[in-house]
Design a protein around this motif. Structure first.
Motif, PDB file in Angstrom:
ATOM      1  N   ASN A  18       4.771   2.393  26.287  1.00  0.00           N
ATOM      2  CA  ASN A  18       5.185   1.190  27.028  1.00  0.00           C
ATOM      3  C   ASN A  18       4.695   1.222  28.474  1.00  0.00           C
ATOM      4  O   ASN A  18       4.230   0.211  29.006  1.00  0.00           O
ATOM      5  CB  ASN A  18       6.713   1.056  26.999  1.00  0.00           C
ATOM      6  CG  ASN A  18       7.233   0.640  25.640  1.00  0.00           C
ATOM      7  OD1 ASN A  18       6.477   0.125  24.812  1.00  0.00           O
ATOM      8  ND2 ASN A  18       8.511   0.868  25.383  1.00  0.00           N
ATOM      9  N   ILE A  19       4.796   2.393  29.111  1.00  0.00           N
ATOM     10  CA  ILE A  19       4.342   2.511  30.500  1.00  0.00           C
ATOM     11  C   ILE A  19       2.846   2.238  30.602  1.00  0.00           C
ATOM     12  O   ILE A  19       2.385   1.465  31.448  1.00  0.00           O
ATOM     13  CB  ILE A  19       4.660   3.915  31.070  1.00  0.00           C
ATOM     14  CG1 ILE A  19       6.175   4.123  31.184  1.00  0.00           C
ATOM     15  CG2 ILE A  19       4.006   4.092  32.448  1.00  0.00           C
ATOM     16  CD1 ILE A  19       6.585   5.542  31.510  1.00  0.00           C
ATOM     17  N   ILE A  20       2.069   2.861  29.728  1.00  0.00           N
ATOM     18  CA  ILE A  20       0.602   2.709  29.755  1.00  0.00           C
ATOM     19  C   ILE A  20       0.199   1.263  29.540  1.00  0.00           C
ATOM     20  O   ILE A  20      -0.670   0.724  30.253  1.00  0.00           O
ATOM     21  CB  ILE A  20      -0.052   3.626  28.708  1.00  0.00           C
ATOM     22  CG1 ILE A  20       0.078   5.093  29.143  1.00  0.00           C
ATOM     23  CG2 ILE A  20      -1.532   3.270  28.493  1.00  0.00           C
ATOM     24  CD1 ILE A  20      -0.252   6.089  28.062  1.00  0.00           C
ATOM     25  N   GLU A  21       0.836   0.608  28.596  1.00  0.00           N
ATOM     26  CA  GLU A  21       0.416  -0.760  28.269  1.00  0.00           C
ATOM     27  C   GLU A  21       1.006  -1.794  29.222  1.00  0.00           C
ATOM     28  O   GLU A  21       0.319  -2.744  29.613  1.00  0.00           O
ATOM     29  CB  GLU A  21       0.767  -1.067  26.812  1.00  0.00           C
ATOM     30  CG  GLU A  21      -0.046  -0.175  25.872  1.00  0.00           C
ATOM     31  CD  GLU A  21       0.114  -0.496  24.407  1.00  0.00           C
ATOM     32  OE1 GLU A  21      -0.694   0.015  23.607  1.00  0.00           O
ATOM     33  OE2 GLU A  21       1.049  -1.242  24.039  1.00  0.00           O
ATOM     34  N   GLU A  22       2.248  -1.600  29.628  1.00  0.00           N
ATOM     35  CA  GLU A  22       2.857  -2.568  30.544  1.00  0.00           C
ATOM     36  C   GLU A  22       2.248  -2.501  31.946  1.00  0.00           C
ATOM     37  O   GLU A  22       2.137  -3.514  32.637  1.00  0.00           O
ATOM     38  CB  GLU A  22       4.363  -2.336  30.626  1.00  0.00           C
ATOM     39  CG  GLU A  22       5.102  -2.768  29.358  1.00  0.00           C
ATOM     40  CD  GLU A  22       6.588  -2.459  29.403  1.00  0.00           C
ATOM     41  OE1 GLU A  22       7.256  -2.635  28.361  1.00  0.00           O
ATOM     42  OE2 GLU A  22       7.088  -2.030  30.466  1.00  0.00           O
ATOM     43  N   LYS A  23       1.833  -1.304  32.356  1.00  0.00           N
ATOM     44  CA  LYS A  23       1.196  -1.141  33.660  1.00  0.00           C
ATOM     45  C   LYS A  23      -0.313  -1.385  33.591  1.00  0.00           C
ATOM     46  O   LYS A  23      -1.016  -1.203  34.593  1.00  0.00           O
ATOM     47  CB  LYS A  23       1.463   0.266  34.211  1.00  0.00           C
ATOM     48  CG  LYS A  23       2.932   0.581  34.479  1.00  0.00           C
ATOM     49  CD  LYS A  23       3.471  -0.258  35.622  1.00  0.00           C
ATOM     50  CE  LYS A  23       4.929   0.078  35.924  1.00  0.00           C
ATOM     51  NZ  LYS A  23       5.462  -0.727  37.048  1.00  0.00           N
ATOM     52  N   LYS A  24      -0.782  -1.767  32.378  1.00  0.00           N
ATOM     53  CA  LYS A  24      -2.207  -2.058  32.171  1.00  0.00           C
ATOM     54  C   LYS A  24      -3.100  -0.887  32.575  1.00  0.00           C
ATOM     55  O   LYS A  24      -4.144  -1.049  33.218  1.00  0.00           O
ATOM     56  CB  LYS A  24      -2.613  -3.335  32.924  1.00  0.00           C
ATOM     57  CG  LYS A  24      -1.912  -4.587  32.416  1.00  0.00           C
ATOM     58  CD  LYS A  24      -2.346  -5.831  33.167  1.00  0.00           C
ATOM     59  CE  LYS A  24      -1.820  -7.102  32.520  1.00  0.00           C
ATOM     60  NZ  LYS A  24      -0.388  -7.128  32.283  1.00  0.00           N
ATOM     61  N   LEU A  25      -2.670   0.315  32.167  1.00  0.00           N
ATOM     62  CA  LEU A  25      -3.439   1.519  32.476  1.00  0.00           C
ATOM     63  C   LEU A  25      -4.494   1.795  31.418  1.00  0.00           C
ATOM     64  O   LEU A  25      -5.413   2.591  31.636  1.00  0.00           O
ATOM     65  CB  LEU A  25      -2.491   2.725  32.585  1.00  0.00           C
ATOM     66  CG  LEU A  25      -1.400   2.614  33.653  1.00  0.00           C
ATOM     67  CD1 LEU A  25      -0.428   3.775  33.544  1.00  0.00           C
ATOM     68  CD2 LEU A  25      -2.011   2.563  35.042  1.00  0.00           C
ATOM     69  N   GLY A  26      -4.350   1.153  30.266  1.00  0.00           N
ATOM     70  CA  GLY A  26      -5.297   1.367  29.181  1.00  0.00           C
ATOM     71  C   GLY A  26      -4.680   1.014  27.836  1.00  0.00           C
ATOM     72  O   GLY A  26      -3.670   0.316  27.768  1.00  0.00           O
ATOM     73  N   GLU A  27      -5.284   1.540  26.777  1.00  0.00           N
ATOM     74  CA  GLU A  27      -4.849   1.230  25.410  1.00  0.00           C
ATOM     75  C   GLU A  27      -4.481   2.517  24.686  1.00  0.00           C
ATOM     76  O   GLU A  27      -5.243   3.492  24.705  1.00  0.00           O
ATOM     77  CB  GLU A  27      -5.996   0.538  24.670  1.00  0.00           C
ATOM     78  CG  GLU A  27      -5.716   0.277  23.205  1.00  0.00           C
ATOM     79  CD  GLU A  27      -6.949  -0.177  22.430  1.00  0.00           C
ATOM     80  OE1 GLU A  27      -6.804  -0.475  21.229  1.00  0.00           O
ATOM     81  OE2 GLU A  27      -8.056  -0.209  23.028  1.00  0.00           O
ATOM     82  N   VAL A  28      -3.315   2.533  24.051  1.00  0.00           N
ATOM     83  CA  VAL A  28      -2.908   3.679  23.237  1.00  0.00           C
ATOM     84  C   VAL A  28      -3.487   3.483  21.841  1.00  0.00           C
ATOM     85  O   VAL A  28      -3.077   2.581  21.112  1.00  0.00           O
ATOM     86  CB  VAL A  28      -1.366   3.810  23.176  1.00  0.00           C
ATOM     87  CG1 VAL A  28      -0.977   4.969  22.257  1.00  0.00           C
ATOM     88  CG2 VAL A  28      -0.790   4.022  24.574  1.00  0.00           C
ATOM     89  N   ILE A  29      -4.452   4.307  21.487  1.00  0.00           N
ATOM     90  CA  ILE A  29      -5.141   4.129  20.192  1.00  0.00           C
ATOM     91  C   ILE A  29      -4.547   4.992  19.088  1.00  0.00           C
ATOM     92  O   ILE A  29      -4.924   4.868  17.920  1.00  0.00           O
ATOM     93  CB  ILE A  29      -6.648   4.411  20.320  1.00  0.00           C
ATOM     94  CG1 ILE A  29      -6.885   5.868  20.760  1.00  0.00           C
ATOM     95  CG2 ILE A  29      -7.297   3.438  21.288  1.00  0.00           C
ATOM     96  CD1 ILE A  29      -8.342   6.288  20.671  1.00  0.00           C
ATOM     97  N   GLY A  30      -3.620   5.864  19.437  1.00  0.00           N
ATOM     98  CA  GLY A  30      -2.996   6.691  18.409  1.00  0.00           C
ATOM     99  C   GLY A  30      -1.916   7.578  18.980  1.00  0.00           C
ATOM    100  O   GLY A  30      -1.835   7.779  20.190  1.00  0.00           O
ATOM    101  N   PHE A  31      -1.070   8.100  18.085  1.00  0.00           N
ATOM    102  CA  PHE A  31      -0.027   9.030  18.504  1.00  0.00           C
ATOM    103  C   PHE A  31       0.394   9.853  17.295  1.00  0.00           C
ATOM    104  O   PHE A  31       0.126   9.485  16.142  1.00  0.00           O
ATOM    105  CB  PHE A  31       1.186   8.294  19.086  1.00  0.00           C
ATOM    106  CG  PHE A  31       1.865   7.359  18.123  1.00  0.00           C
ATOM    107  CD1 PHE A  31       2.839   7.825  17.243  1.00  0.00           C
ATOM    108  CD2 PHE A  31       1.533   6.017  18.096  1.00  0.00           C
ATOM    109  CE1 PHE A  31       3.473   6.963  16.351  1.00  0.00           C
ATOM    110  CE2 PHE A  31       2.151   5.152  17.209  1.00  0.00           C
ATOM    111  CZ  PHE A  31       3.122   5.625  16.330  1.00  0.00           C
ATOM    112  N   SER A  32       1.061  10.971  17.545  1.00  0.00           N
ATOM    113  CA  SER A  32       1.540  11.804  16.455  1.00  0.00           C
ATOM    114  C   SER A  32       2.713  12.655  16.927  1.00  0.00           C
ATOM    115  O   SER A  32       2.759  13.057  18.092  1.00  0.00           O
ATOM    116  CB  SER A  32       0.426  12.715  15.938  1.00  0.00           C
ATOM    117  OG  SER A  32       0.916  13.524  14.874  1.00  0.00           O
TER     118      SER A  32
END
Length: 286
Positions: A18-32
């Motif tokens: 949420n922080i990365i996307e809401e602050k427009k820092l980039g795109e989360v392409i995956g997680f685990s």
């Protein structure tokens, strides 16, 4: 900028995403939530930046960094942790971690650290493009020159201070770079007079001493708050016992803890001279 997140706690992953996307820092392409799966996916997906938890079941974050770096050395890593073991922190930096983000997650810290890492990547990409255009190799540019060796030596001379700032959760703060450079001046010139070192540093950059000291004070206050949180959770922890009173006085640590508990009206204050003297003493005795 493309990100991948590894943490065995799903709520942490969601917060970071949420922080990365809401602050427009980039795109989360995956997680685990699984370290073994994460290693394979990171290598296959090749994100620009990986945020990885230090302590996880089966395989720790440092192992992930080492394995990925062997195959994809250009991927940048940010470690997420409640730092408590100096050997593990040192191993993380040696494996190739760029910065630490401390738990509990702080939005401003995440944003600052991510921005610093992405800016570094962008600068490296720009320099790489210029090298290709000019046909200049890294070695020709000075990768193995006396100047580059001097830089490595200068990094080594502050290794202990860099480590301690990481323990304090301050590496994402703007004033941290000021602290490092002033400490570097003190070490190189063998000058214990911090007023003189601060004045020399500000003179080199044509900056107001008042503004620089404000940046340092804000950064150190972040460390004070982190140590106060740790003291509330476990005042007998190794990190709190070993480091808190080295750079902060007990009275202000107590005030900050009382303020966080909402049992006191006054926040703890930072004495930047006490703080930086503590860093230099720690560096000298490591």
């Amino acid at each position: 900028m493309k990100f991948y997140i590894v943490d065995d706690v799903r709520s942490i992953i969601k917060v970071l995403e949420n922080i990365i996307e809401e602050k427009k820092l980039g795109e989360v392409i995956g997680f685990s939530v699984d370290a073994v799966t994460a290693t394979a996916e990171i290598i296959a997906m090749k994100p620009d930046v990986v945020l990885v938890d230090l302590l996880m079941p089966v395989k720790d974050g440092v192992s992930i960094v080492r394995e990925v770096k062997q195959i994809c050395p250009d991927i940048s890593f940010i470690m997420i942790s409640q730092v408590s073991n100096k050997e593990m922190v040192s191993d993380a930096y040696n494996a190739g971690v760029e910065f630490f983000i401390s738990k509990p997650i702080n939005i401003i810290e995440v944003e600052n650290v991510v921005k610093r890492v992405t800016k570094k990547i962008e600068m490296e990409n720009t320099l790489g493009g210029l090298r290709n255009i000019l046909g200049v190799s890294a070695a020709e540019e000075g990768g193995d020159s006396p100047a580059s060796r001097k830089k490595e030596t200068s990094d080594d001379e502050l290794k202990a201070i860099h480590y301690l700032l990481g323990v304090l959760g301050m590496l994402g703060e703007r004033g941290t770079q000021d602290i490092l450079e002033i400490c570097r001046l003190s070490v190189r010139k063998e000058n214990d007079n911090l007023d003189e070192c601060i004045a020399a540093y500000c003179g080199e950059r044509d900056e107001s001493e008042k503004i620089v000291k404000q940046r340092i004070r804000r950064a150190a206050k972040k460390g004070l708050r982190n140590m106060a949180h740790m003291g509330i959770e476990d005042s007998y922890s190794e990190v709190y016992q070993n480091y808190a009173q080295l750079v902060f006085d007990f009275e202000n640590l107590r005030k900050e803890m009382d303020f966080l508990r909402e049992t006191g009206d006054e926040e703890g204050k930072v004495n930047i001279y006490h703080f930086m003297e503590g860093l230099l003493i720690y560096n000298e005795n490591r």
